[in-house]
Design a protein around this motif. Structure first.
Motif, PDB file in Angstrom:
ATOM      1  N   THR A 177       0.690  -1.186   0.065  1.00 14.45           N
ATOM      2  CA  THR A 177       0.109  -0.137   0.118  1.00 14.45           C
ATOM      3  C   THR A 177       0.819   1.377   0.129  1.00 14.45           C
ATOM      4  OG1 THR A 177      -1.526  -1.219   1.144  1.00 14.45           O
ATOM      5  CG2 THR A 177      -1.554   0.961   1.291  1.00 14.45           C
ATOM      6  N   GLY A 182      -4.619   1.581  -1.057  1.00 15.52           N
ATOM      7  CA  GLY A 182      -4.317   0.272  -0.904  1.00 15.52           C
ATOM      8  C   GLY A 182      -5.004  -0.650  -1.692  1.00 15.52           C
ATOM      9  N   SER A 183      -5.978  -0.177  -2.386  1.00 19.60           N
ATOM     10  CA  SER A 183      -6.846  -0.821  -3.492  1.00 19.60           C
ATOM     11  C   SER A 183      -6.302  -1.012  -4.881  1.00 19.60           C
ATOM     12  CB  SER A 183      -8.249  -0.337  -3.263  1.00 19.60           C
ATOM     13  OG  SER A 183      -8.797  -0.622  -2.134  1.00 19.60           O
ATOM     14  N   ARG A 231       0.821  -3.739 -14.512  1.00 23.17           N
ATOM     15  CA  ARG A 231       1.733  -4.425 -15.706  1.00 23.17           C
ATOM     16  C   ARG A 231       3.050  -3.916 -15.502  1.00 23.17           C
ATOM     17  NH1 ARG A 231      -0.997  -8.440 -17.065  1.00 23.17           N
ATOM     18  NH2 ARG A 231      -3.112  -8.247 -17.400  1.00 23.17           N
ATOM     19  N   ARG A 287       0.332  -9.413 -11.050  1.00 26.17           N
ATOM     20  CA  ARG A 287       0.057 -10.884 -10.987  1.00 26.17           C
ATOM     21  C   ARG A 287       0.951 -11.856 -10.187  1.00 26.17           C
ATOM     22  NH1 ARG A 287       2.108 -13.030 -16.361  1.00 26.17           N
ATOM     23  NH2 ARG A 287       0.659 -12.018 -17.496  1.00 26.17           N
ATOM     24  N   ARG A 297      -5.593 -13.577   2.323  1.00 29.18           N
ATOM     25  CA  ARG A 297      -6.930 -13.531   2.539  1.00 29.18           C
ATOM     26  C   ARG A 297      -7.702 -14.879   3.200  1.00 29.18           C
ATOM     27  NH1 ARG A 297      -7.744 -10.629  -3.407  1.00 29.18           N
ATOM     28  NH2 ARG A 297      -7.094  -8.747  -2.582  1.00 29.18           N
ATOM     29  N   ARG A 377     -10.354 -20.541  -6.545  1.00 24.68           N
ATOM     30  CA  ARG A 377     -10.098 -19.151  -6.971  1.00 24.68           C
ATOM     31  C   ARG A 377     -11.431 -18.347  -6.721  1.00 24.68           C
ATOM     32  NH1 ARG A 377      -9.659 -14.817  -7.348  1.00 24.68           N
ATOM     33  NH2 ARG A 377      -9.007 -13.301  -8.919  1.00 24.68           N
ATOM     34  N   TRP A 426      -8.422  -4.760   5.328  1.00 25.32           N
ATOM     35  CA  TRP A 426      -7.082  -5.123   4.731  1.00 25.32           C
ATOM     36  C   TRP A 426      -7.370  -6.041   4.015  1.00 25.32           C
ATOM     37  CZ3 TRP A 426      -3.222  -5.901   9.739  1.00 25.32           C
ATOM     38  CH2 TRP A 426      -3.651  -7.176  10.227  1.00 25.32           C
ATOM     39  N   GLU A 427      -6.032  -6.213   3.187  1.00 20.68           N
ATOM     40  CA  GLU A 427      -6.162  -7.448   2.221  1.00 20.68           C
ATOM     41  C   GLU A 427      -7.396  -7.438   1.332  1.00 20.68           C
ATOM     42  OE1 GLU A 427      -3.668  -9.270   2.079  1.00 20.68           O
ATOM     43  OE2 GLU A 427      -2.835  -8.213   3.578  1.00 20.68           O
ATOM     44  N   ASP A 436     -13.404  -8.777  -7.115  1.00 17.55           N
ATOM     45  CA  ASP A 436     -12.384  -9.805  -7.420  1.00 17.55           C
ATOM     46  C   ASP A 436     -13.320 -11.333  -7.921  1.00 17.55           C
ATOM     47  OD1 ASP A 436      -9.753 -10.821  -7.691  1.00 17.55           O
ATOM     48  OD2 ASP A 436     -10.055 -12.278  -6.082  1.00 17.55           O
ATOM     49  N   ARG A 439     -13.904 -10.712 -11.118  1.00 18.15           N
ATOM     50  CA  ARG A 439     -12.548 -10.926 -12.146  1.00 18.15           C
ATOM     51  C   ARG A 439     -12.431 -12.596 -12.316  1.00 18.15           C
ATOM     52  NH1 ARG A 439      -9.357  -8.882  -8.924  1.00 18.15           N
ATOM     53  NH2 ARG A 439      -8.722  -6.900 -10.104  1.00 18.15           N
ATOM     54  N   ARG A 443     -12.743 -14.763 -15.680  1.00 19.60           N
ATOM     55  CA  ARG A 443     -11.241 -15.270 -16.431  1.00 19.60           C
ATOM     56  C   ARG A 443     -11.359 -16.686 -16.344  1.00 19.60           C
ATOM     57  NH1 ARG A 443      -6.328 -11.307 -16.067  1.00 19.60           N
ATOM     58  NH2 ARG A 443      -7.534  -9.541 -15.745  1.00 19.60           N
TER      59      ARG A 443
END
Ligand code: MFK
Length: 561
Positions: A177, A182-183, A231, A287, A297, A377, A426-427, A436, A439, A443
């Motif tokens: 962070t 932090g996000s 990236r 990544r 988490r 996941r 947090w996390e 997420d 996401r 994916r």
């Protein structure tokens, strides 16, 4: 006149964390193969004993101490040393000796090694003043170093991270962070510059570095010339101090003045050319750090569950001895209802979290199939976000069960709520984790596997009431899946607006299905506790709703000015 001794209430007693946890014992009985169970249970029992003998008394006597940042030595040298509390020093020794990180990598129990590890964490967490924070990050760092293909760094750090010798044991920080937030980690401003002699040096400010005294850290920085976003970042390994313990081109400015987790020395630091090593490629840092997120988490969810269990146990013990309006609270129907709801939330949270733990263990030894990998996941962010919210609600209600005593610092109770409040933050906050989940679905999918899993719990349950409870879970997750399809067709804004309700429904629905599975197994053995918890959790509701019009949100907020 004779002075009458005033009434003094007995405080709540802390029981043996293993013996007093039927939820944990019933689960182990169901899932562990007979060849492994005696070993893992014996380890859990002996850790529980040490917790009672060593940590419980120290936690109370050490209640007011906090870590200290010492910036200067008496002779004017900058040292920026962080001094831990007495309990943290004991926890460091105990965690190393008992292999709270190492067990997962020794893999003595194959696919059940993660279950073994997290059972110990579940026992340890409520009594360690959040020493789980450095352990979680160390676990994440170990996993990255084990799998990143950097043999030199693995050889350097893993023997320390996985050591059972307290003198050799290291913890790792996770410096992610920055003041940009932090996000959205891709906004990170820290720059990595390569010296002519080939050494990478980091320049920037890290804004929330928990475990500031760790011997190593994994961090993100943007190699000079790289593009923006995640990236363009790269993952670096840092040893922040030299052999004499002096900071290596970094300054620890101050420790954060936080609402809770006050024993965790969370620092603001500036990197002023700190030497670092690339873990992998000089790009795709987000990544590269993702395996760390998966583990921290999971730790977060386990800590949420064990915090709930501890709070409910204290409230229950108290209710059995606290007399008001003519009877112990434990015989007052309304109080009993309240406590039972808390216990039901805790049981569901436990089953959800340990479903993820089981899959993690299978995946790490190569036993998980494709469907299980997809489900894992999805389950990690779901478990983290659902249990984080439950932990705060349960801690708050548990404090209320003590009346005014729950609001008084030296009872040791208010800290339960303050420390729980970090769990949804947090996390990854609840909303970031809900995104997420989207996401993960975009994916890798996994929704069909989750729904199928929940449906199986209904089919496999022979008790009619449990089947009805499982039916509520099926209805909720099928409804969520239908909403997801429809919202996806309406566009990304619609999906994002409903993401939190969607994720909470999937998580709570899956939790109920797992609790039904445990309950069916226990019912067949003549035990009704888990079944009662499952029926109650179903009645409390697993469907967080999905059908709100996003335009309504604007209408409400615009009027607020
Ligand atoms: C009680 C014990 C608890 C221990 C606590 C320790 C205390 C630590 C103190 C902190 O709290 S530190 C701050 C914690 N911050 C976070 O957890 C970050 C929150 N933000 C996110 O998680 C964002 O979603 C994220 C930074 C990941 C978004 O960044 P990007 O750059 O927009 O991500 P993008 O482009 O979607 O994904 C980049 C790659 O990472 C993709 O892979 P590919 O490159 O192959 O396409 C993603 O698939 C992958 N990825 C992202 N999230 C992932 C993931 N892979 C696996 N799992 C995930 N969760």
């Amino acid at each position: 006149m004779r002075v009458v001794e005033p009434f003094c209430q007995e405080p709540p007693r802390v029981g043996d964390p293993f013996e007093c946890d039927p939820m944990l014992r019933g689960y182990l009985e169901r899932v562990l193969p007979p060849a492994l169970r005696p070993d893992i249970e014996a380890d859990a029992q002996s850790l529980a004993r040490r917790i009672r003998e060593e940590l419980v008394p120290l936690q109370q006597s050490d209640r007011t101490s906090e870590p200290r940042l010492v910036n200067w030595d008496p002779w004017g040298r900058r040292i920026d040393r962080v001094e831990h509390t007495a309990l943290w020093r004991s926890c460091e020794r105990l965690a190393a000796e008992r292999g709270l990180v190492a067990i997962a990598y020794e893999r003595a129990h194959g696919a059940y090694s993660r279950v073994h590890q997290f059972v110990l964490v579940h026992l340890f967490a409520p009594f360690c003043d959040v020493y789980t924070c450095p352990l979680a990050m160390s676990d994440g760092a170990a996993r990255i170093l084990e799998t990143a293909g950097n043999a030199a760094l693995a050889a350097r750090a893993l023997p320390h991270l996985l050591s059972r010798d307290p003198a050799r044991f290291w913890t790792s920080g996770q410096w992610m962070t920055e003041s940009t937030g932090g996000s959205d980690v891709g906004l990170s401003e820290t720059v990595a510059v390569r010296d002519p002699d080939g050494v990478w040096r980091l320049y920037g400010r890290k804004w929330f570095t928990s475990a500031a005294a760790s011997q190593m850290a994994l961090t993100l920085a943007r190699p000079q010339g790289n593009g923006p976003g995640g990236r363009g970042l790269a993952l670096f390994y840092v040893e922040p101090r030299d052999a004499e313990g002096r900071p290596r081109n970094l300054v620890v400015h101050r420790l954060k003045d936080k609402l809770g987790t006050r024993k965790v020395p969370t620092a603001e630091i500036t990197l002023e050319g700190t030497p670092a090593e690339l873990v992998g490629e000089p790009r795709d840092g987000v990544r590269a750090i993702a395996p760390m997120l998966t583990l921290t988490r999971t730790w977060n969810a386990v800590c949420a569950v064990s915090g709930m269990r501890h709070a409910v146990s204290l409230a229950l013990d108290y209710a059995r001895r606290r007399v008001a309006f003519g009877a112990p609270l434990a015989r007052k129907p309304l109080h009993v209802e309240t406590l039972a709801d808390l216990a039901a939330e805790t049981e569901a949270a436990f089953q959800l979290t340990f479903a993820a733990v089981e899959l993690l263990g299978r995946e790490e030894v190569g036993e998980a199939n494709e469907a299980e990998r997809r489900l894992l996941r999805l389950l990690v962010p779901l478990a983290k976000l659902v249990t984080g919210k439950q932990a705060v609600a349960v801690a708050s209600e548990a404090l209320e069960c003590f009346g005014g005593a729950g609001y008084v610092e030296d009872t040791g109770l208010p800290v339960l709520l303050r420390d729980a409040q970090v769990l949804p933050i947090w996390e990854g906050t609840t909303n970031v984790l809900a995104l997420d989940v989207l996401r993960a679905l975009a994916r890798e999918g996994g929704l069909a596997e989750l729904v199928a899993h929940v449906e199986a719990s209904e089919r496999e349950s022979s008790d009619p009431e449990l089947r009805r409870a499982a039916g509520a879970a099926v209805q909720a997750v099928r409804g969520a899946a239908r909403w997801f399809e429809g919202a996806a067709a309406r566009g990304s804004e619609s999906v994002e607006a409903g993401a939190r309700r969607f994720a909470l429904t999937l998580g709570r629905g899956f939790a109920l299905a797992r609790l039904v599975r445990q309950a069916s197994w226990e019912l067949e053995r003549g035990r009704g506790r888990a079944a009662a918890a499952a029926r109650r959790f179903a009645a409390l509701g697993v469907d967080a709703g999905r059908e709100l019009d996003p335009a309504d949100a604007h209408t409400v907020l615009d009027a607020w000015g």
